[in-house]
Motif scaffolding. Sequence first.
Motif, mmCIF file in Angstrom:
data_model
loop_
_atom_site.group_PDB
_atom_site.id
_atom_site.type_symbol
_atom_site.label_atom_id
_atom_site.label_comp_id
_atom_site.label_asym_id
_atom_site.label_seq_id
_atom_site.Cartn_x
_atom_site.Cartn_y
_atom_site.Cartn_z
ATOM 1 N N UNK A 77 31.561 48.493 46.987
ATOM 2 C CA UNK A 77 32.600 49.526 47.002
ATOM 3 C C UNK A 77 33.960 48.912 47.307
ATOM 4 N N UNK A 78 34.002 47.950 48.208
ATOM 5 C CA UNK A 78 35.266 47.275 48.523
ATOM 6 C C UNK A 78 35.821 46.596 47.279
ATOM 7 N N UNK A 79 34.951 45.913 46.539
ATOM 8 C CA UNK A 79 35.388 45.271 45.294
ATOM 9 C C UNK A 79 35.939 46.309 44.321
ATOM 10 N N UNK A 98 42.881 49.141 42.387
ATOM 11 C CA UNK A 98 44.220 49.204 42.956
ATOM 12 C C UNK A 98 44.372 50.203 44.081
ATOM 13 N N UNK A 99 43.275 50.547 44.730
ATOM 14 C CA UNK A 99 43.303 51.507 45.839
ATOM 15 C C UNK A 99 43.434 50.752 47.157
ATOM 16 N N UNK A 100 44.270 51.241 48.022
ATOM 17 C CA UNK A 100 44.428 50.658 49.347
ATOM 18 C C UNK A 100 43.167 50.943 50.162
ATOM 19 N N UNK A 101 42.459 49.919 50.660
ATOM 20 C CA UNK A 101 41.227 50.141 51.408
ATOM 21 C C UNK A 101 41.403 51.006 52.660
ATOM 22 N N UNK A 128 31.410 39.523 45.690
ATOM 23 C CA UNK A 128 31.416 40.322 46.921
ATOM 24 C C UNK A 128 31.159 39.492 48.171
ATOM 25 N N UNK A 129 30.786 38.233 48.005
ATOM 26 C CA UNK A 129 30.581 37.352 49.163
ATOM 27 C C UNK A 129 31.802 36.484 49.442
ATOM 28 N N UNK A 130 32.842 36.642 48.648
ATOM 29 C CA UNK A 130 34.029 35.819 48.825
ATOM 30 C C UNK A 130 34.894 36.353 49.967
ATOM 31 N N UNK A 172 38.292 42.534 53.867
ATOM 32 C CA UNK A 172 38.675 43.929 53.638
ATOM 33 C C UNK A 172 37.540 44.921 53.850
ATOM 34 N N UNK A 173 36.309 44.439 53.900
ATOM 35 C CA UNK A 173 35.173 45.350 53.863
ATOM 36 C C UNK A 173 35.081 46.260 55.083
#
Length: 244
Positions: A43-45, A51-54, A92-94, A100-101
Amino acid sequence: MPEHPLTIAVDGPSGSGKSSVSKAVARELGLGYLDTGAMYRALTWWVLDEGIDPTDQAKVADASRSLPLEIATDPTGPVTVTVNGTDITEAIRETWISSQVSAVATNLDVRAELRRRQRELIDQLRADRGGVVAEGRDITTVVAPDAEHRILVTASEEARLARRSTELHGTAGAEQIEATRDQISRRDRDDATVSAFFEPAEGVVGLDTSDLSFEQVVQAVLDLVRGEVAPQTPEQSDPSKEDR
């Protein structure tokens, strides 16, 4: 396939070994495997790609409800994660996702939606494969509190940092451990605001893996599931004794 459906819920902090151990246990028992942390990372990715701010909780919550996610649950193969047809298993592991997650994972509306999806997957795997090993942060207490086996995997901060450093950098030298420390500590601190994963809740078995090899931890979990050893009490596995 077990005669009766079986859910094994495994929680633990970063670097405790819960993911690799859970996958190995699922493979040994012929069950499905669910990496719930990968769902938050996916979901974070998706949010960043859109382009959504987390930190925009409303927009991120909306994105969670429309997330076109596919996650592999067969422990005998790679746990691939695909969003909208794009394989993001490695991405997603980077570090840019890891940094950000927490903003996404601490969003309570997001947690509600992903928990709903996780419960659906657990039910599906119980029906299709005879059971599942599901691992994450709040599986034992919120997602699957009625699981046949609930285990909290812990380890000292030193052991967790060494494991994650080796995973990320290939070594656990002083420089690599320090480069990993902030990521581990910040993620655990942030996630602890919405879920408890340092101390076993009532009915949850605590398993301290600090001084155990990977193979020993896998065997310890298998023994607990098979009832071949006496589980640790919360006092025996009290994470407050860790050097945090």
